[in-house]
Design an enzyme around this catalytic site. Structure first.
Site, mmCIF file in Angstrom:
data_model
loop_
_atom_site.group_PDB
_atom_site.id
_atom_site.type_symbol
_atom_site.label_atom_id
_atom_site.label_comp_id
_atom_site.label_asym_id
_atom_site.label_seq_id
_atom_site.Cartn_x
_atom_site.Cartn_y
_atom_site.Cartn_z
ATOM 1 N N CYS A 86 2.530 1.388 12.027
ATOM 2 C CA CYS A 86 3.730 1.103 12.140
ATOM 3 C C CYS A 86 4.095 2.449 12.656
ATOM 4 O O CYS A 86 5.258 3.085 13.174
ATOM 5 C CB CYS A 86 3.444 2.937 10.565
ATOM 6 N N THR A 121 10.276 -7.983 -12.511
ATOM 7 C CA THR A 121 9.670 -9.077 -12.699
ATOM 8 C C THR A 121 8.460 -9.172 -12.046
ATOM 9 O O THR A 121 8.484 -8.856 -10.875
ATOM 10 C CB THR A 121 10.735 -10.146 -13.408
ATOM 11 N N ASN A 137 -7.276 3.979 9.381
ATOM 12 C CA ASN A 137 -6.817 2.702 9.891
ATOM 13 C C ASN A 137 -6.768 3.048 11.623
ATOM 14 O O ASN A 137 -6.977 1.537 11.997
ATOM 15 C CB ASN A 137 -5.272 2.659 9.882
ATOM 16 N N SER A 189 -4.019 -2.613 -0.783
ATOM 17 C CA SER A 189 -2.286 -3.346 -0.011
ATOM 18 C C SER A 189 -3.138 -4.632 0.253
ATOM 19 O O SER A 189 -4.402 -5.079 1.123
ATOM 20 C CB SER A 189 -1.286 -2.848 1.466
ATOM 21 N N GLY A 190 -2.716 -5.995 0.122
ATOM 22 C CA GLY A 190 -2.622 -7.696 -0.140
ATOM 23 C C GLY A 190 -2.502 -8.043 1.967
ATOM 24 O O GLY A 190 -4.351 -8.883 2.176
ATOM 25 N N HIS A 191 -1.991 -7.383 2.408
ATOM 26 C CA HIS A 191 -1.954 -7.803 3.661
ATOM 27 C C HIS A 191 -3.504 -7.990 4.487
ATOM 28 O O HIS A 191 -2.553 -8.081 5.237
ATOM 29 C CB HIS A 191 -0.399 -8.106 4.086
ATOM 30 N N GLN A 208 -7.632 0.450 4.068
ATOM 31 C CA GLN A 208 -8.271 0.352 4.931
ATOM 32 C C GLN A 208 -10.534 -0.177 4.671
ATOM 33 O O GLN A 208 -10.055 -0.483 5.504
ATOM 34 C CB GLN A 208 -8.466 0.595 5.733
ATOM 35 N N GLY A 218 0.582 -1.484 0.277
ATOM 36 C CA GLY A 218 -0.424 -0.451 0.236
ATOM 37 C C GLY A 218 0.900 1.320 0.324
ATOM 38 O O GLY A 218 0.752 2.002 -0.222
HETATM 39 N N1 PLP Z 1 -2.237 3.344 4.224
HETATM 40 C C1 PLP Z 1 -3.504 2.460 5.246
HETATM 41 C C2 PLP Z 1 -4.664 3.350 5.888
HETATM 42 C C3 PLP Z 1 -2.907 1.516 6.035
HETATM 43 O O1 PLP Z 1 -3.590 1.308 6.952
HETATM 44 C C4 PLP Z 1 -1.570 1.021 5.277
HETATM 45 C C5 PLP Z 1 -1.004 0.102 6.788
HETATM 46 O O2 PLP Z 1 -1.223 0.119 7.730
HETATM 47 C C6 PLP Z 1 -1.379 1.189 4.542
HETATM 48 C C7 PLP Z 1 -1.466 2.100 3.969
HETATM 49 C C8 PLP Z 1 0.479 0.715 4.214
HETATM 50 O O3 PLP Z 1 0.202 -0.229 3.671
HETATM 51 P P1 PLP Z 1 1.238 -1.592 3.634
HETATM 52 O O4 PLP Z 1 1.429 -2.412 4.785
HETATM 53 O O5 PLP Z 1 0.999 -2.857 2.925
HETATM 54 O O6 PLP Z 1 3.009 -0.457 3.082
#
Ligand code: PLP
Length: 393
Positions: free
Chosen positions: A325, A237, A149, A199-201, A179, A70
């Site tokens: 983060c 790739t 988030n 974002s995948g995770h 989110q 993301g």
């Molecule tokens: N944007 C939001 C609102 C998020 O909550 C997050 C991850 O916590 C991200 C972006 C960043 O995503 P990624 O961890 O895949 O870089």
């Protein structure tokens, strides 16, 4: 273990993993190669792009660019648009964005761009009138996250996109959809949004894969130069196993959306009400209505958040204070500060975020045990008089 930190990351769905495995094992060819052995990876790449396109309601699969996360999607969108519109020197975003947006804006500010950071009210909601006031002819880009988030509060990005386009068709609009994806319906073709990142995770695919929607006709420079991959916008790739995982996760998230909106919400509301009812110093830190269905952010007044998290962790409960983060830093959350959450609750605010794998018995366990933890911690708090007042003793 009770995992209530799904806004930080999610577990990989077994069905996602099953789809990925052949591409981690026997189907390892480079998707760009010409021989027959590359046919399956190359088809899998096309299928995944279609799955993401359908999940986001985009018009064309060429509007989907695979990225590594993301954060990369946000960086690519913001820097890519700004680099293509060098004559426009004004940018708008909000005070509550994720660091992957805020820190790019801060960097651009250092380079001489003028930036307006929009505020939110005490419910965490953006003030549209402020956006209208700040929009200018030379605004190159506006970035607003769809769902926050930390609080789960939803921003009216479709309405914002319309406002931007009526003012200036040349101002681009990036939405951080990380989110919102999988938690509320998204149908980009019926909106004026130019760019959106996921974002995948966060949706039960692995870490290390994401996507950026780039509406047809939107000019963008690339972050990574090299080969022709991803329509010349993102060299390197393609990470086929992870891209396959993201595609499958998007398909599953579409199927599970109703469940998310009803059942996950029901459990979130049960947890929230259970805590607010049984813990006297608990307060909800956001609007109760305008939120994604899986998130609640609760302030426990006069108690340290880190202490709460450690005690919950001893019980096997995973939650968080602030975003993943920033956790580990004792700085109070920039989102809660922007909302004006009182100092007394700022340091003791905890986010619980559920997923479609959260069970009723897990929620019952938290409702039963969290009040006991809080009972212990409030007794240890140095703010005994304030707590007494709060209790009404
Ligand atoms: N944007 C939001 C609102 C998020 O909550 C997050 C991850 O916590 C991200 C972006 C960043 O995503 P990624 O961890 O895949 O870089």
């Amino acid at each position: 273990m009770i995992y209530l930190d799904n806004n930080a990351t999610t577990k990989i769905d077994n069905m996602v993993l099953e789809e990925m495995l052949p591409f981690l094992k026997e189907e390892y060819a480079n998707a760009s190669s010409m021989y027959e052995f590359a046919r399956k990876p190359s088809e899998a790449l096309r299928t995944a792009r279609i799955q993401v396109r359908d999940f986001l309601g985009a018009r064309d699969d060429k509007e989907i660019i695979f990225t590594s996360c993301g954060s990369e999607s946000a960086n690519m969108a913001i820097k890519g648009v700004v680099n293509c519109n060098k004559e426009k020197r004004h940018l708008i975003t909000t005070k509550i964005e994720h660091p992957c947006v805020l820190n790019v804006y801060k960097e651009l500010e250092k380079q001489g761009y003028e930036v307006d950071y929009l505020g939110v009210n005490s419910d965490g909601e953006l003030q549209i009138d402020e956006l209208k006031e700040k929009l200018r002819k030379d605004t190159a880009l506006v970035s607003v996250m769809w769902a926050n988030n930390e609080t789960g509060v939803i921003n009216p990005v479709e309405e914002i996109a319309d406002i931007i386009k009526t003012r200036s068709a040349n101002t681009k609009f990036f939405v951080d959809g990380v989110q919102a994806a999988g938690k509320i319906p998204i149908n980009l073709k019926s909106t004026n949004i130019d760019l959106l990142g996921i974002s995948g995770h966060k949706i039960h695919a692995p870490k290390g894969v994401g996507a950026l929607y780039v509406k047809s006709g939107t000019r963008l420079t690339s972050l990574i130069n090299g080969g022709h991959q991803e329509f010349g916008l993102r060299a390197g790739t393609e990470n086929i196993p992870y891209i396959v995982g993201l595609g499958k996760a998007c398909e599953l998230a579409s199927d599970a959306l109703d469940f998310e909106l009803k059942e996950v919400k029901r459990l979130r509301d049960k947890l929230e009400q259970g805590i607010l009812k049984n813990v006297f110093n608990a307060r909800l830190n956001s609007s109760s209505l305008n939120r994604v269905p899986n998130t609640t952010n609760i302030g426990f007044q006069y108690v340290e958040g880190e202490l709460i998290l450690l005690h919950l962790s001893d019980l096997g409960i995973c939650a968080s204070s602030g975003s993943a983060c920033t956790s580990g830093s004792l700085e109070p959350s920039h989102v809660l500060r922007a909302m004006g959450v009182p100092f007394t609750a700022l340091h003791g605010s905890i986010r619980f975020s559920l997923s479609r794998f959260t069970t009723e018995s897990e929620i019952d366990f938290v409702i039963e045990n969290l009040p006991k933890v809080m009972d212990k911690l409030t007794k240890l708090s140095p703010y005994q008089n304030e707590l007494k007042n709060l209790k009404g003793d």
